[in-house]
Design a protein around this motif. Structure first.
Motif, mmCIF file in Angstrom:
data_model
loop_
_atom_site.group_PDB
_atom_site.id
_atom_site.type_symbol
_atom_site.label_atom_id
_atom_site.label_comp_id
_atom_site.label_asym_id
_atom_site.label_seq_id
_atom_site.Cartn_x
_atom_site.Cartn_y
_atom_site.Cartn_z
ATOM 1 N N GLU A 133 0.846 -1.189 0.000
ATOM 2 C CA GLU A 133 0.000 0.000 0.000
ATOM 3 C C GLU A 133 0.884 1.241 0.000
ATOM 4 O OE1 GLU A 133 -4.116 -0.427 2.269
ATOM 5 O OE2 GLU A 133 -2.493 -1.283 3.456
ATOM 6 N N VAL A 134 0.515 2.201 -0.824
ATOM 7 C CA VAL A 134 1.210 3.482 -0.837
ATOM 8 C C VAL A 134 0.311 4.484 -0.128
ATOM 9 C CG1 VAL A 134 2.284 5.257 -2.260
ATOM 10 C CG2 VAL A 134 2.346 2.865 -2.995
ATOM 11 N N VAL A 135 0.593 4.696 1.138
ATOM 12 C CA VAL A 135 -0.230 5.570 1.971
ATOM 13 C C VAL A 135 0.033 7.021 1.578
ATOM 14 C CG1 VAL A 135 -0.790 6.251 4.323
ATOM 15 C CG2 VAL A 135 -0.111 3.882 3.834
ATOM 16 N N GLY A 136 -1.029 7.730 1.282
ATOM 17 C CA GLY A 136 -0.910 9.092 0.790
ATOM 18 C C GLY A 136 -1.300 9.207 -0.670
ATOM 19 N N SER A 137 -1.465 8.047 -1.322
ATOM 20 C CA SER A 137 -1.878 8.042 -2.730
ATOM 21 C C SER A 137 -3.355 7.679 -2.877
ATOM 22 C CB SER A 137 -1.037 7.028 -3.510
ATOM 23 O OG SER A 137 -1.360 5.700 -3.118
ATOM 24 N N GLU A 138 -4.088 7.671 -1.752
ATOM 25 C CA GLU A 138 -5.500 7.291 -1.721
ATOM 26 C C GLU A 138 -5.686 5.839 -2.163
ATOM 27 O OE1 GLU A 138 -8.196 10.077 -3.473
ATOM 28 O OE2 GLU A 138 -7.425 11.751 -2.303
ATOM 29 N N ALA A 139 -4.800 4.967 -1.690
ATOM 30 C CA ALA A 139 -4.873 3.554 -2.035
ATOM 31 C C ALA A 139 -6.169 2.921 -1.543
ATOM 32 C CB ALA A 139 -3.682 2.813 -1.431
ATOM 33 N N MET A 140 -6.743 3.429 -0.435
ATOM 34 C CA MET A 140 -7.983 2.866 0.101
ATOM 35 C C MET A 140 -9.179 3.116 -0.809
ATOM 36 S SD MET A 140 -7.843 3.763 4.150
ATOM 37 C CE MET A 140 -6.482 3.251 5.189
ATOM 38 N N PHE A 141 -9.062 4.075 -1.737
ATOM 39 C CA PHE A 141 -10.205 4.488 -2.533
ATOM 40 C C PHE A 141 -10.295 3.791 -3.886
ATOM 41 C CE2 PHE A 141 -9.692 7.697 0.625
ATOM 42 C CZ PHE A 141 -10.958 8.219 0.850
ATOM 43 N N GLY A 142 -9.318 2.940 -4.217
ATOM 44 C CA GLY A 142 -9.381 2.194 -5.456
ATOM 45 C C GLY A 142 -9.504 3.093 -6.674
ATOM 46 N N SER A 143 -10.423 2.739 -7.593
ATOM 47 C CA SER A 143 -10.597 3.506 -8.828
ATOM 48 C C SER A 143 -11.223 4.871 -8.589
ATOM 49 C CB SER A 143 -11.448 2.717 -9.817
ATOM 50 O OG SER A 143 -12.737 2.482 -9.291
ATOM 51 N N PHE A 144 -11.732 5.118 -7.369
ATOM 52 C CA PHE A 144 -12.315 6.414 -7.050
ATOM 53 C C PHE A 144 -11.296 7.354 -6.404
ATOM 54 C CE2 PHE A 144 -16.037 3.904 -7.761
ATOM 55 C CZ PHE A 144 -16.947 4.788 -8.306
ATOM 56 N N SER A 145 -10.037 6.963 -6.441
ATOM 57 C CA SER A 145 -8.979 7.869 -6.005
ATOM 58 C C SER A 145 -8.974 9.110 -6.892
ATOM 59 C CB SER A 145 -7.622 7.163 -6.093
ATOM 60 O OG SER A 145 -6.575 8.091 -5.996
ATOM 61 N N ARG A 146 -8.678 10.260 -6.320
ATOM 62 C CA ARG A 146 -8.631 11.502 -7.080
ATOM 63 C C ARG A 146 -7.367 11.609 -7.921
ATOM 64 N NH1 ARG A 146 -10.709 15.426 -2.169
ATOM 65 N NH2 ARG A 146 -12.889 14.741 -2.184
ATOM 66 N N GLY A 147 -6.439 10.687 -7.698
ATOM 67 C CA GLY A 147 -5.253 10.648 -8.540
ATOM 68 C C GLY A 147 -4.335 11.842 -8.379
ATOM 69 N N THR A 148 -4.328 12.443 -7.212
ATOM 70 C CA THR A 148 -3.460 13.597 -6.990
ATOM 71 C C THR A 148 -1.999 13.170 -7.035
ATOM 72 O OG1 THR A 148 -3.649 13.207 -4.618
ATOM 73 C CG2 THR A 148 -5.149 14.813 -5.588
ATOM 74 N N GLN A 149 -1.174 13.980 -7.640
ATOM 75 C CA GLN A 149 0.249 13.681 -7.757
ATOM 76 C C GLN A 149 0.978 14.166 -6.512
ATOM 77 O OE1 GLN A 149 1.810 11.872 -10.219
ATOM 78 N NE2 GLN A 149 -0.308 11.413 -10.758
ATOM 79 N N THR A 150 0.759 13.460 -5.428
ATOM 80 C CA THR A 150 1.397 13.847 -4.180
ATOM 81 C C THR A 150 2.907 13.661 -4.275
ATOM 82 O OG1 THR A 150 1.484 13.433 -1.793
ATOM 83 C CG2 THR A 150 1.088 11.540 -3.205
ATOM 84 N N ARG A 151 3.626 14.465 -3.555
ATOM 85 C CA ARG A 151 5.082 14.389 -3.572
ATOM 86 C C ARG A 151 5.652 13.824 -2.265
ATOM 87 N NH1 ARG A 151 6.674 20.394 -5.151
ATOM 88 N NH2 ARG A 151 5.016 20.748 -3.633
ATOM 89 N N GLU A 152 4.788 13.161 -1.509
ATOM 90 C CA GLU A 152 5.230 12.623 -0.219
ATOM 91 C C GLU A 152 4.318 11.455 0.132
ATOM 92 O OE1 GLU A 152 6.380 15.308 3.204
ATOM 93 O OE2 GLU A 152 4.448 14.545 3.898
ATOM 94 N N VAL A 153 4.855 10.243 0.199
ATOM 95 C CA VAL A 153 4.049 9.060 0.503
ATOM 96 C C VAL A 153 4.781 8.184 1.516
ATOM 97 C CG1 VAL A 153 2.946 9.038 -1.774
ATOM 98 C CG2 VAL A 153 5.024 7.674 -1.389
ATOM 99 N N VAL A 154 4.038 7.268 2.107
ATOM 100 C CA VAL A 154 4.617 6.223 2.956
ATOM 101 C C VAL A 154 4.388 4.892 2.257
ATOM 102 C CG1 VAL A 154 4.554 5.049 5.181
ATOM 103 C CG2 VAL A 154 4.201 7.522 5.080
ATOM 104 N N LEU A 155 5.456 4.206 1.948
ATOM 105 C CA LEU A 155 5.367 2.882 1.350
ATOM 106 C C LEU A 155 5.258 1.848 2.464
ATOM 107 C CD1 LEU A 155 5.604 0.726 -0.880
ATOM 108 C CD2 LEU A 155 8.097 0.979 -0.701
ATOM 109 N N LYS A 156 4.207 1.046 2.404
ATOM 110 C CA LYS A 156 4.044 -0.037 3.368
ATOM 111 C C LYS A 156 4.104 -1.360 2.620
ATOM 112 C CE LYS A 156 0.588 -2.425 6.066
ATOM 113 N NZ LYS A 156 -0.833 -2.457 6.466
ATOM 114 N N ILE A 157 5.023 -2.214 2.997
ATOM 115 C CA ILE A 157 5.131 -3.562 2.441
ATOM 116 C C ILE A 157 4.875 -4.543 3.581
ATOM 117 C CG2 ILE A 157 6.530 -5.174 1.118
ATOM 118 C CD1 ILE A 157 8.375 -2.850 0.419
ATOM 119 N N ALA A 158 3.842 -5.353 3.451
ATOM 120 C CA ALA A 158 3.494 -6.332 4.480
ATOM 121 C C ALA A 158 3.572 -7.736 3.882
ATOM 122 C CB ALA A 158 2.092 -6.076 5.016
#
Length: 639
Positions: free
Chosen positions: A372-397
């Motif tokens: 999951e790339v937290v900050g990229s609206e990963a929870m919203f699936g295809s309804f993500s606004r697709g904002t080009q954020t310049r700061e994310v948290v990468l979570k690998i589980a």
């Protein structure tokens, strides 16, 4: 017996704020303080603690903080306490309370309800090949805890015996409140006859009262959709029930506290994790809350009426927590242009590298991975606004059957900081340690096979082994097939007022690109939570006239579009006419749920927020006021 009592909900989970009890003790004429501490995850933690010490396995904070600071005041005022703080070791909890009272020169009569802990039956359950009631899976091998969800009646009987404090192990969350009401109003079952319809309605009302306050400040504005309207989070009030002998009750909060009590805040809590609102099963009654009304009756005060009760089931739900391998997760902050793309590539590279190393070393492979790339609206699936954020948290589980495999993963994620994406930095957590995967396994057991006892001073003062004669098959979330009144989603919606014409209109609205759209948030507010691997989302309309449109437009097709990235196995919808709401169940969306899940939102806490942000066709009543603006999601011009 009294005509009315006051019951304060002082805890929603193990770790809730210590500020609750001092504010609740300012309430005049308070009769009971009730505390809910337990969840399946909590029981697994307590099981680990008890394995290390015979004196552990209960909610120690309840004794060392709450009672240590307030026991004398509680006793002086004649306030009685009911708590499931006993966890997996209620006897040790009682011993600690008695020791504390002795240190403070106090005398207190403490009762202990036992019978829920079924670990001694593990071998027989395995031999009888018990299957999981939701998935059909076989009985697990590495069991941590086995507990039946007990009801309110033994609590009431403990209070009858003069207990000032009642400690239980696992019981349904609402039982601590219903038990107090049963005792205060004399609502006991007769051994010779079944409860009357009126008495069952009272049990359903008492269960609802307990359900509304069992999560503490979630009833008083905590997690409320319209959070901007809730004042003073730092001093948020905890809920108090003023209950009457006929089962009706009002909810308020202590004077001078923050938070908000309104029909909207309380309605959200009613919908929290209930499944079928027409068949909410607890050991003492099957509740029908579809016609419940919640209305304001003063400032920060509501009145709740209309719950109906049906005969209780003859079985207890039993929950097992079991170890099912290992899991680990790594967090990296990645900044700069195309941060999301850099995070995705980093994850792919790390998983490929570590998978290759595991194979070369002969270690067990990953059994599951989740990025999951937290900050990229990963929870919203295809309804993500697709904002080009310049700061994310990468979570690998990751998961594996081998702890050593995940120790290798913990070592190998860090080199990404010097060999992969520019802008990669740490998250301050250091090297992550593997932890056990805890999986929930549930089944049903006849009440007659689970004797429940009330103990005071080491002596059994009451034994509750009676059971009802009606046997009911319990479905997902505790809904009961034996009390199903309607057999399909279509029948449910027709009963709530959704006819074929409205359904057709909603279908046309979805397909028509010129039909104005708005966000669901503009029509409704909501709350979400979990039960195992099921996400529960409750929606309440803001205006009564939009109720049938909500039911028609938020259909299975719409829900599958919004949650396509979670791929629900089954979707169920239930209308609640009393509060103009709909409860939604999405099955199989939480990656196993709870501590078994690798998802960031493993408890479905954000699912309502995802759904409320989705587009919805404008209700027909609003079309004549529509004023086109720039952008699809502009609000219609209504007052």
């Amino acid at each position: 017996m009294k005509n009315h009592i006051r019951i304060a909900g002082a805890s929603g989970f193990w770790g809730d704020t210590a500020a609750a009890v001092p504010q609740l003790l300012t309430v005049n004429d308070l009769d009971f303080l009730v505390f809910d501490y337990l969840a399946e995850v909590t029981l697994s933690i307590m099981a680990s603690q008890k394995a290390k010490s015979d004196q552990a396995g209960y909610a120690t904070d309840f004794v060392t903080i709450t009672l240590k600071q307030h026991l004398k005041t509680i006793l002086d005022r004649g306030i009685r306490v009911v708590s499931n703080a006993g966890g997996l070791n209620p006897k040790a909890c009682v011993e600690a309370i008695n020791a504390l009272a002795g240190e403070q020169g106090l005398t207190v009569r403490v009762a202990c309800v036992i019978g829920d802990d079924l670990m001694e039956c593990e071998a027989s359950f395995r031999e009888s090949q018990r299957s999981e009631m939701y998935s059909g899976a076989g009985f697990p091998e590495r069991v941590l805890s086995i507990n039946a969800y007990l009801g309110a009646e033994p609590i009431a009987r403990a209070l009858d015996q003069g207990a000032q404090i009642v400690i239980t192990g696992r019981c349904v969350d609402s039982a601590v409140t219903l038990g107090a009401m049963m005792h205060a109003f004399g609502w006991h079952r007769s051994v010779q006859s079944k409860p009357s319809a009126a008495m069952l309605d009272r049990f359903a009302q008492g269960t609802l009262a307990g359900h509304l306050i069992e999560c503490g400040a979630q009833c008083t504005g905590g997690l409320f959709t319209d959070w901007q309207t809730v004042p003073d989070w730092d001093n948020i009030g905890f809920p108090v029930v003023e209950a009457y002998a006929d089962g009706s009750f009002e909810i308020f909060k202590p004077e001078g506290t923050g938070g908000l009590i309104s029909p909207a805040t309380v309605s959200e809590q009613l919908l929290y994790e209930i499944g079928d609102p027409g068949a909410y099963v607890v050991p003492d009654v099957i509740c029908d809350w579809t016609k419940v009304s919640i209305r304001a009756c003063g400032l920060d005060r509501v009145r709740v009426e209309g719950a109906r009760g049906l005969e209780a089931p003859s079985q207890y739900k039993v929950s097992v927590t079991a170890v099912d391998g290992w899991k680990n997760q790594a967090l990296l902050v990645i900044a700069g242009e195309q941060a999301q793309a850099k995070a995705q590539r980093t994850a792919e590279a790390l998983l490929r590298r570590t998978s290759r190393m595991l194979e070369q070393l002969g270690l067990a492979p990953y059994t599951e991975t989740f990025v999951e790339v937290v900050g990229s609206e990963a929870m919203f699936g295809s309804f993500s606004r697709g904002t080009q954020t310049r700061e994310v948290v990468l979570k690998i589980a990751v998961k594996s059957t081998s702890k050593k495999s995940l120790e290798l993963f913990a070592r190998e994620f860090a080199p990404a900081a010097t060999s992969m994406a520019p802008g990669t930095t740490g998250f301050g957590q250091g090297r992550p340690s593997p932890s056990p995967v805890i999986r929930l396994f549930s089944f049903l057991e006849d009440k007659s096979k689970i004797p429940v006892q009330v103990m005071i001073d080491g002596i059994c003062v009451d034994s509750t082994t009676r059971q009802d004669q009606v046997r009911l098959a319990v479905d997902h979330f505790g809904s009961s097939q034996g009390v199903e009144r309607r057999h399909s989603a279509q029948d449910l919606m027709i009963e709530a007022g959704v006819d074929a014409r409205l359904t057709a209109t909603a279908g046309k609205a979805w397909m028509d690109p010129h039909w104005p759209k708005l966000t669901l948030l503009e029509l409704a507010h909501g709350r979400s939570g979990d039960k195992g691997n099921i996400a529960n989302i409750g929606l309440i309309v803001r205006r009564q006239e939009d109720f049938t449109w909500l039911l028609a437009a938020v259909d299975e097709a719409m829900l599958r579009r919004v949650f396509a990235h979670r791929q629900p196995l089954r979707i169920r919808r239930f209308p609640l006419e009393g509060i103009r709401a709909m409860n939604i169940m999405l099955e199989g969306v939480l990656g196993g749920g709870g501590m078994a899940s690798l998802h960031t939102d493993n408890l479905a806490k954000a699912y309502a927020q995802v759904l409320l942000g989705a587009p919805l066709p404008c209700p027909p009543r609003m079309l004549h006021d529509w004023r086109p603006r720039q952008g699809l999601m502009d609000k219609p011009q209504t007052q």
